[in-house]
Write a protein that holds these residues in place. Structure first.
Motif: not given
Length: 707
Positions: A685-707
């Protein structure tokens, strides 16, 4: 073909994690059988064989290793159904179990009664003997006292005897002779001496621990003998290992000798399982939570190691053997909700267990439970619970909640169910704070690894309560402790008294003492067929400022046949004290209490394999239903997804429900979910969560992963 199986016996379900040929994985759950837990073990193996389309005998013969965690000894202590135990003590110290350590658990609760000793007073016998604090004999052992006590124990039908003499760690001769006399007089009795089990200072802690060991010794010995027999009858010829409370495994023979190490053995593998999930991502810290049918367990992993304590408590009795720092509370899917006479809602610690279970199970239960609330709130699907093998009855759940909670409190059915849900979540969040804040650690700095069949239903709201922004739900979360058992190493702990001012300590003497313990450790591991090439030794010293009550266990940099650097050890103690308590006092003298050594024998561990891409979130969507929104305080429409069809990088947004064979993940509004390359579900949840989640799914840092 060969199989390896982790088995975790819980209060409601017995969980199985099977690793087969080509690393194929099978997850299975079956109802526990509290009257004899081994019955559920055998039943589960037969059911797994059927799922694999194998004959039961053929399947069991192909099993190489079974790692088993059990609550048999824990339940014996909690229900006061352990062995009839006698206690030999130094004359004049007969009442140490009643006096305990002289402190009050709850200083401001004048009504709190002390627990009833596990050994009644008439079975606690004083023996005339005494050694002083240096180990010098003051009075010889009066052997007639020991023989008289043994005769009394025989008349009373005592099954186990604990021996705990003053200052025996410094000189165990009296305890050893007492054991010899007891073996002659009480053949077949389970005997434990404190100097062999826990040779360290603090008489009450040592005595309480040795009593617990004797109290559960015959229980675990009989259970393991029965389990071994049943497995042999089923055709098992592989290796059986038992999970210990310290997070390692051992053979049944080793566990039978140190029976207290089986207390809390089941949940002890959770932190190891959490680390196994995170290490491929380079993450070496986490908080693990495991919500099963009866209890909720929280533990913390830091710097790649679960935190360990030597001042644990089981049913208010001190257990001073090293064990994983677990905080356990009575909050599970079967926890019973009730309204007291003052109109206050309570959830747990009483549990409906496996029988009769929650009201919605239709097995005769009439009291509302957490699972009933989850069903009423729409989080569970009545027809798909446990792969549809155990349909739930929403009408029975609604009736129980309405009768026992909603009507007494003047609430609607959904409001009452939400009250149960919210209260159990707050209770579990408090448990997480207990294992983190108490250690001087901020829970917000750790990802939350979620386990247990009920854990993913509640985890996001627990995280919201704690302001944690990242959660990891492994695919095997419902049987997470069973999976963690297969990742656990052999582990044994050794301790010796070493009481001296650190400034006066002899480095050569300490090195020799550690060498002695290392030799003992290697001998134990050799009996378990663990070679020196797979053995690692972790020495530590218990240190404190002079006059302090508690001590810190500080790692020692040491190699065999060498002397440790005591100056570096002192600096490490000051630094650790400052980190934990916010200050250090360099001018204060520091004293050592005990030398410790943990021996670890590495086992073969399966790796995590990348998961193929899924069909996409939209294709995995199977419909929608109304679920309760804790934030909006009302029912909202939520998409429902088949979790088995979600693959790597598939993503979705809350409010949503992801259904798996053995658990359900609730994704509240404001949370996102994405699947990592190993199949774990990452919620943030939130921007901080997105940064942490990119450690597990690096693509999140490069571009949003959308449903």
């Amino acid at each position: 073909m060969s199989y390896r199986i982790g088995i975790d016996v819980g209060g409601t379900f017995t969980d199985f994690f099977v690793l087969g040929p080509d690393d194929e994985r099978t997850v299975h759950k079956t109802s526990s059988t509290p009257e004899d837990p081994s019955l559920a073990v055998i039943a589960g193996l037969e059911q797994i064989a059927s799922r694999l389309e194998l004959g039961a005998d053929d399947f069991v013969r192909q099993v190489d290793v079974i790692v088993h965690g059990t609550t048999v000894t824990t339940n014996a202590v909690l229900t006061h159904r352990g062995a009839r135990t006698g206690l030999l003590m130094t004359k004049g110290f007969r009442d140490v179990l009643a006096l305990r350590d002289g402190t009050r658990e709850a200083p401001y609760d004048n009504r709190l009664q002390p627990p009833r000793p596990l050994v009644p007073r008439y079975l606690r016998r004083g023996v005339d003997e005494r050694t002083d604090y240096k180990g010098d004999e003051v009075r010889p052992l009066d052997e007639s006292d020991v023989r008289a006590a043994a005769d009394a124990f025989a008349r009373e039908g005592v099954e186990a005897v604990a021996v705990s003499f003053m200052h025996s760690p410094q000189n165990p001769a009296h305890e050893r002779r007492a054991l010899e006399l007891l073996r002659e007089a009480l053949p077949g009795a389970y005997l434990t001496a404190s100097a062999e089990l826990l040779p360290q200072v603090r008489y009450y802690h040592r005595t309480s621990t040795v009593v617990l060991n004797a109290y559960v010794g015959p229980i675990i010995t009989r259970y393991l003998a029965g389990l071994t027999r049943r497995l042999a009858e089923a055709g098992f010829v592989g290796v059986l290992l038992i999970m210990q409370s310290n997070g390692g495994v051992a053979t049944p023979d080793e566990v039978s000798e140190r029976a207290a190490l089986s207390l809390l053995s089941g949940p002890a593998s959770g932190p190891t399982g959490g680390l196994w999930q995170l290490e491929p991502h380079g993450v070496r810290k986490c908080i693990t939570i495991d919500m099963g049918g009866t209890s909720f367990d929280a533990a913390l992993v830091k710097d790649g190691e679960p935190l360990v304590m030597t001042d644990g408590v089981v049913d208010r009795w001190r257990l001073a053997l090293p064990m994983i720092d677990l905080h356990t509370i009575g909050a599970g899917g079967g926890s019973i909700a009730r309204v007291d006479e003052g109109g206050l809602l309570h959830v747990g610690p009483q549990s409906a267990g496996a029988l009769p279970g929650p009201a919605c199970y239709g097995r005769g239960g009439t009291m509302p439970t957490t699972t009933d609330a989850d069903l009423v709130l729409g989080y569970l699907d009545a027809s798909s619970f446990l792969r549809g093998e155990m349909p739930l009855d929403p009408a029975l759940a609604s009736q129980a909640i309405r009768e026992h909670v909603a009507d007494p409190l003047g609430l609607t059915l959904e409001e009452a169910a939400a009250g149960i849900y919210d209260l159990v979540n707050v209770t579990m969040a408090a448990g997480v704070r207990e294992i983190s804040v108490r250690r001087g650690l901020d829970p917000r700095d750790f990802p939350l690894v979620v386990a247990g069949g009920a854990g993913p239903l509640h985890a996001a709201e627990i995280a919201r309560e704690l302001d944690i922004h990242l959660l990891v739900v492994p695919r095997e979360s419902s049987i997470f402790c069973a999976a963690g058992m297969l990742m656990s190493d052999f582990k044994h702990d050794f301790v010796r008294p070493f009481k001296t001012l650190l400034a006066d300590a002899d480095s050569e003497q300490l090195g020799a003492l550690l060498g002695e313990m290392a030799g003992e450790a290697e001998a134990v591991l050799a009996r378990e067929h663990v070679g020196t090439e797979r053995t690692s030794l972790r020495p530590a010293l218990d240190l404190r400022y002079v006059g302090q009550w508690h001590e810190l266990s500080v790692p020692v940099s040491w190699q065999p046949r060498s002397a440790p650097d005591l100056g570096a050890l002192l600096a490490d103690f000051h630094a650790e004290h400052d980190r934990l308590f916010g200050y250090s006092t360099d001018e204060m003298p520091v004293e050592a209490l005990a030398a410790r050594l943990t021996a670890v024998g590495a086992t073969e561990k399966p790796g995590l394999h990348p998961l193929a891409g899924g069909v996409g979130a939209e294709a995995a969507r199977v419909g929608s239903r109304r679920i309760w929104s804790s934030a909006g305080r009302g029912m909202v429409e939520a998409d429902v997804y088949d979790g088995s069809r979600l693959g790597a990088r598939d993503a979705l947004s809350g409010p949503a429900v992801v259904e798996l064979a053995n658990t359900t993940i609730v994704v509240p509004g404001g949370f996102e979910l994405v699947v990592d390359r190993f199949g774990s579900f990452i919620l943030w949840s939130g921007e901080q969560g997105l940064q942490l989640a990119s450690t597990f799914v690096p693509e999140l840092a490069a571009e949003p992963v959308t449903p």
